[in-house]
Design an enzyme around this catalytic site. Structure first.
Site, PDB file in Angstrom:
ATOM      1  N   GLU A 258      -0.651   2.417   6.379  1.00 14.98           N
ATOM      2  CA  GLU A 258      -1.072   3.865   6.111  1.00 14.98           C
ATOM      3  C   GLU A 258      -1.088   4.770   7.213  1.00 14.98           C
ATOM      4  O   GLU A 258      -1.884   4.295   8.236  1.00 14.98           O
ATOM      5  CB  GLU A 258      -2.198   3.884   4.936  1.00 14.98           C
ATOM      6  N   ARG A 356      -5.530   1.095 -14.022  1.00 16.85           N
ATOM      7  CA  ARG A 356      -3.895   1.091 -14.029  1.00 16.85           C
ATOM      8  C   ARG A 356      -3.498   0.330 -15.008  1.00 16.85           C
ATOM      9  O   ARG A 356      -3.770  -0.861 -14.645  1.00 16.85           O
ATOM     10  CB  ARG A 356      -3.868   0.963 -12.632  1.00 16.85           C
TER      11      ARG A 356
END
Length: 390
Positions: A258, A356
């Site tokens: 990232e 999720r």
């Protein structure tokens, strides 16, 4: 040749990896802390243990004698991996990589101090008083995270003095394992953030997927899209950084690296030595091989001829808003009635607020507007509701 693979952590990312590995003829033992986790539903065998219990880890490794160990989560006694490597078991990507990247302190110090990568200013804290000093050093606003956590758990933003104690308590509540230490990071004035999926191979050749953009909320991924907009100069800088850090950690597999993209250049943020949640967009067929297929080939030492851009795509998560078991999904037919759309339900047996539970995928041709696809995925995800029966 068939290998026996022990998957440590059996969530939705592990489930897709199991499917990809089984398509290559592999045998999978899926391990998690609760029964019927998503990857266990498709694996050949399963084990339910506390992976922070080193003796339990040793027991199941001795029982199954796997050829490979593939970690999927952070909450594992990763120091045991060095012993497993000595026993001839391959740890993915490597015992060193698993140990360093399961702990934000190790990976941040490697990136900033040893490799000289550009990162946000940061300090560590073992208690509230040390956190107060750390915040003073890096300035406000800043981000506080447990050294061991996932999916944004325990992460918060400090904007004033009153937030410091709350951030410490929230980090302790959201941490994985028994480590209390946290990291305080200065805010980076970035324009966007990306995940650069990086594939390391036994052959020594490192491959890069097109960058993936993503939006986070409360530290957790909500939407991702591929390709993300990035200048050639910034992309080259990110690839160079990803290459350096993955080489230092050693091993073969896919890494989710990232970065923050700022006016002054690229900042290294974090790294995961496994398929990345934002990379679920690759299930929309954006590449010739999804991140899970790439991971399976890399860890098995199978050749990857190339990674090609096939179409543009986006993903948007499906969240539960209440707690209970046996969740039922409504609105699936509305999503699938739309062209160039798909859905993946993870099969989690328990729902809880903000968990999720699935992902909606949208896609179009390689020259179409990515923002339009991203908006469509987000709109379609809102058509799905999750209702626990119990």
């Amino acid at each position: 040749m068939q290998k026996k693979i022990m998957l440590l952590g059996s969530g939705e990312l592990g489930k897709e990896f199991v499917i990809a590995a089984q398509r290559l003829g592999q045998h999978i033992i899926a391990v998690d802390s609760y029964n019927d986790a998503p990857a266990q539903q498709v694996a050949d065998e399963r084990e339910v243990i506390n992976m922070l219990d080193g003796a339990e880890l040793d027991r199941i490794v001795a029982k199954h004698k796997p050829d490979l160990i593939v970690p999927e989560i952070e909450a594992i006694r990763t120091e045991r991996f060095y012993d497993y490597e000595k026993q001839g078991i391959r740890v993915v990507p490597s015992a060193k990589a698993a140990n360093f990247t399961m702990n934000r302190k190790a990976i941040r110090d490697l990136a900033a101090k040893e490799l000289g990568l550009r990162t946000a200013d940061y300090r560590y804290a073992n208690n509230l008083e040390e956190l107060q000093a750390a915040v003073k050093a890096v300035g406000m606003p800043c981000v506080v995270k447990p050294l061991m956590s996932s999916s944004g758990k325990g992460q918060s933003v400090i904007r004033n003095e009153a937030d410091i104690e709350k951030a410490w308590e929230y980090a302790q509540h959201g941490k994985r394992g028994d480590q209390t230490e946290v990291i305080a990071e200065a805010f980076v004035k970035f324009n966007s953030e990306i995940t650069l999926l990086t594939v390391t191979q036994d052959s020594g050749i490192t491959l890069f997927c097109l960058p993936i953009g993503h939006r986070q909320e409360n530290g957790d991924y909500r939407e991702s899209w591929q390709p993300a907009a990035i200048s050639p100069e910034h992309l080259k800088e990110a690839q160079d950084m990803a290459g350096k850090v993955t080489r230092a950690l050693t091993g073969a597999g896919i890494w989710g690296v990232e970065f923050f993209l700022a006016d002054e250049g690229v900042y290294f943020s974090e790294l995961s030595p496994r398929p990345h949640d934002t990379g679920m967009v690759t299930l929309a067929g954006t590449q010739n091989l999804s991140e899970f297929e790439l991971h399976a080939r890399a860890v098995l030492g199978l050749p990857i001829a190339e990674i090609t851009h096939e179409r543009n795509g986006a993903s948007a998560v499906i969240l539960a808003d209440s707690e209970g078991s046996a969740p039922v999904f409504t609105g699936i037919e509305k999503v699938l009635a739309q062209p160039k759309a798909d859905i993946r339900l993870f099969g989690k047996p328990i729902a809880r607020p903000q968990r999720r539970m699935g992902v909606v995928l949208a896609y179009d041709g390689p020259n179409t507007d990515v923002d339009t696809i991203k908006d469509r995925a987000a709109e379609l995800a809102q058509l799905i509701t999750v209702t626990p029966l119990n």
